[in-house]
Design a protein around this motif. Structure first.
Motif, mmCIF file in Angstrom:
data_model
loop_
_atom_site.group_PDB
_atom_site.id
_atom_site.type_symbol
_atom_site.label_atom_id
_atom_site.label_comp_id
_atom_site.label_asym_id
_atom_site.label_seq_id
_atom_site.Cartn_x
_atom_site.Cartn_y
_atom_site.Cartn_z
ATOM 1 N N TYR A 182 -24.352 31.430 -91.905
ATOM 2 C CA TYR A 182 -23.707 30.122 -91.763
ATOM 3 C C TYR A 182 -24.334 29.071 -92.676
ATOM 4 C CZ TYR A 182 -22.001 25.919 -89.282
ATOM 5 O OH TYR A 182 -21.412 24.712 -88.950
ATOM 6 N N ARG A 205 -5.082 28.870 -87.591
ATOM 7 C CA ARG A 205 -4.280 30.098 -87.470
ATOM 8 C C ARG A 205 -3.474 30.121 -86.167
ATOM 9 N NH1 ARG A 205 -9.335 33.811 -87.957
ATOM 10 N NH2 ARG A 205 -9.883 32.106 -86.555
ATOM 11 N N SER A 206 -4.007 29.511 -85.097
ATOM 12 C CA SER A 206 -3.360 29.632 -83.767
ATOM 13 C C SER A 206 -2.169 28.692 -83.657
ATOM 14 C CB SER A 206 -4.349 29.281 -82.660
ATOM 15 O OG SER A 206 -5.586 29.864 -82.899
ATOM 16 N N THR A 237 -18.178 22.184 -78.684
ATOM 17 C CA THR A 237 -16.853 22.736 -79.023
ATOM 18 C C THR A 237 -16.897 24.233 -78.695
ATOM 19 O OG1 THR A 237 -17.427 23.436 -81.258
ATOM 20 C CG2 THR A 237 -16.701 21.146 -81.022
HETATM 21 N N1 LIG Z 1 -19.738 22.292 -83.311
HETATM 22 C C1 LIG Z 1 -20.821 21.985 -84.010
HETATM 23 O O1 LIG Z 1 -21.933 21.822 -83.450
HETATM 24 C C2 LIG Z 1 -20.740 21.830 -85.511
HETATM 25 C C3 LIG Z 1 -21.886 21.354 -86.173
HETATM 26 C C4 LIG Z 1 -21.831 21.197 -87.556
HETATM 27 C C5 LIG Z 1 -20.686 21.517 -88.248
HETATM 28 N N2 LIG Z 1 -19.594 21.987 -87.569
HETATM 29 C C6 LIG Z 1 -18.403 22.311 -88.350
HETATM 30 O O2 LIG Z 1 -17.300 21.625 -87.845
HETATM 31 C C7 LIG Z 1 -16.103 22.351 -88.146
HETATM 32 C C8 LIG Z 1 -15.267 22.466 -86.897
HETATM 33 O O3 LIG Z 1 -15.958 23.254 -85.954
HETATM 34 P P1 LIG Z 1 -15.815 23.078 -84.371
HETATM 35 O O4 LIG Z 1 -17.180 22.887 -83.829
HETATM 36 O O5 LIG Z 1 -14.761 22.115 -84.056
HETATM 37 O O6 LIG Z 1 -15.425 24.570 -83.976
HETATM 38 P P2 LIG Z 1 -14.097 25.217 -83.380
HETATM 39 O O7 LIG Z 1 -13.645 24.484 -82.185
HETATM 40 O O8 LIG Z 1 -14.403 26.668 -83.283
HETATM 41 O O9 LIG Z 1 -13.024 24.958 -84.542
HETATM 42 C C9 LIG Z 1 -12.940 25.732 -85.685
HETATM 43 C C10 LIG Z 1 -11.540 25.548 -86.218
HETATM 44 O O10 LIG Z 1 -11.421 26.283 -87.446
HETATM 45 C C11 LIG Z 1 -10.235 27.061 -87.381
HETATM 46 N N3 LIG Z 1 -10.348 28.235 -88.215
HETATM 47 C C12 LIG Z 1 -11.279 29.218 -88.168
HETATM 48 N N4 LIG Z 1 -11.007 30.153 -89.083
HETATM 49 C C13 LIG Z 1 -9.879 29.762 -89.726
HETATM 50 C C14 LIG Z 1 -9.084 30.314 -90.766
HETATM 51 N N5 LIG Z 1 -9.403 31.495 -91.341
HETATM 52 N N6 LIG Z 1 -7.995 29.630 -91.179
HETATM 53 C C15 LIG Z 1 -7.649 28.456 -90.599
HETATM 54 N N7 LIG Z 1 -8.362 27.884 -89.619
HETATM 55 C C16 LIG Z 1 -9.450 28.545 -89.187
HETATM 56 C C17 LIG Z 1 -10.079 27.410 -85.898
HETATM 57 O O11 LIG Z 1 -8.736 27.683 -85.563
HETATM 58 P P3 LIG Z 1 -8.040 29.111 -85.433
HETATM 59 O O12 LIG Z 1 -9.017 30.022 -84.778
HETATM 60 O O13 LIG Z 1 -6.831 28.802 -84.623
HETATM 61 O O14 LIG Z 1 -7.704 29.516 -86.824
HETATM 62 C C18 LIG Z 1 -10.475 26.082 -85.260
HETATM 63 O O15 LIG Z 1 -9.381 25.205 -85.239
HETATM 64 C C19 LIG Z 1 -16.561 23.692 -88.716
HETATM 65 O O16 LIG Z 1 -16.484 23.662 -90.121
HETATM 66 C C20 LIG Z 1 -18.005 23.772 -88.279
HETATM 67 O O17 LIG Z 1 -18.785 24.597 -89.125
HETATM 68 C C21 LIG Z 1 -19.586 22.146 -86.216
#
Ligand SMILES: NC(=O)c1ccc[n+]([C@@H]2O[C@H](COP(=O)([O-])OP(=O)(O)OC[C@H]3O[C@@H](n4cnc5c(N)ncnc54)[C@H](OP(=O)(O)O)[C@@H]3O)[C@@H](O)[C@H]2O)c1
Length: 254
Positions: free
Chosen positions: A151, A38-39, A186
């Protein structure tokens, strides 16, 4: 393309964290890395930093906007060869403190965000008889974990969904992968008030994901040790699982 089989890659949730790191890791290897979130300001900053990245802001919960986004990417860069459906949201929540608004939002982003993309991608990839869909779930989807009420179920659903897609789409030329990270450093995890064993950087996560995708692996779970523990918990009898989690996770957190 330096040995990569993809010309056009689409990554959702690429404005920060894992998605952004993956876009950076792919930038010089792929002709076009289309990034969405979105950003738009953060996507634009990423684009400026890269050679082959193009920014396509979208809210993945808006199905029509997702369809327009895929149209725009394919009109400018050609068919999407690989889609990494990574956008996600996380909220710490336990059962006694259910917040239905946050639960719905988790389902809308984590599950329907992926569905909205699949609704556009599957018919196109089927028509071409090729394509690669990678869904970012989590090891948190293997079993029910405390305080993950908003979640864990969304990620469990994605793991189940990926199995269905693998069974049904692979024979028709579409590769399906599921990416199950453990803890990654992250913005999503930065405020977590609990220990995060085996946490890796977003860059390490991106490297592991890219290596797995190049090999067309079905499941890319990492880091290896933590993912193995989580897999063993999945195989464990229920009574033992509940006892262990209460003793080693819930009592420590209390
Ligand atoms: N970090 C961990 O430990 C971890 C572990 C297991 C799985 N994951 C998974 O990995 C993926 C990435 O997470 P991350 O850790 O990199 O977190 P993050 O840095 O918070 O990234 C999340 C991303 O999703 C985007 N997003 C959220 N809502 C959205 C929407 N409605 N439409 C479009 N984009 C949207 C955010 O961008 P905007 O806010 O700009 O929209 C951001 O780019 C997620 O699916 C998360 O569940 C993460």
């Amino acid at each position: 393309m330096s040995g990569l089989r993809w010309k056009t890659v689409w990554i959702t949730g690429a404005s920060s964290g894992i998605g952004r790191a993956l876009a950076l890791a792919m930038d010089e290897e792929v002709a076009t890395v289309a990034v969405s979130a979105r950003s738009d300001d953060r996507l634009e900053a990423l684009r400026e930093q890269c050679v082959n990245v193009s920014a396509h802001p979208v809210d993945v919960t808006d199905g029509e906007a997702v369809a327009r986004c895929v149209d725009a990417i394919e009109a400018s860069a050609g068919p999407i060869d690989l889609a990494v459906l990574n956008a996600g949201t996380w909220a710490l929540m336990d059962a006694p403190n259910l917040d239905l608004t946050a639960v719905r939002s988790g389902v809308e982003v984590n599950y329907f965000g992926v569905m909205n993309a699949l609704d556009v991608l599957i018919p196109r990839m089927l028509e071409r008889g090729r394509g690669h869909i990678a869904i970012v779930a989590s090891v948190a989807g293997y079993r029910g974990l405390p305080r993950a009420v908003a979640y864990g179920p969304t990620k469990a659903a994605l793991i189940n969904l990926a199995e269905i897609l693998r069974l049904e789409l692979e024979p028709r030329g579409i590769t399906v992968s599921v990416i199950n990270p453990g803890f990654v450093d992250t913005p999503m995890t930065r405020d977590n008030p609990f220990p995060m064993p085996g946490i890796v950087s977003a860059e390490e996560a991106a490297e592991t994901i890219l290596t797995g995708l190049k090999k067309r692996k079905y499941e890319i779970a990492f880091p290896r040790g933590f993912a193995l523990v989580m897999k063993l918990l999945r195989l464990m009898p229920n009574a033992l699982y509940f006892r262990l989690i209460r003793k080693f996770v819930m009592r420590r957190a209390a």
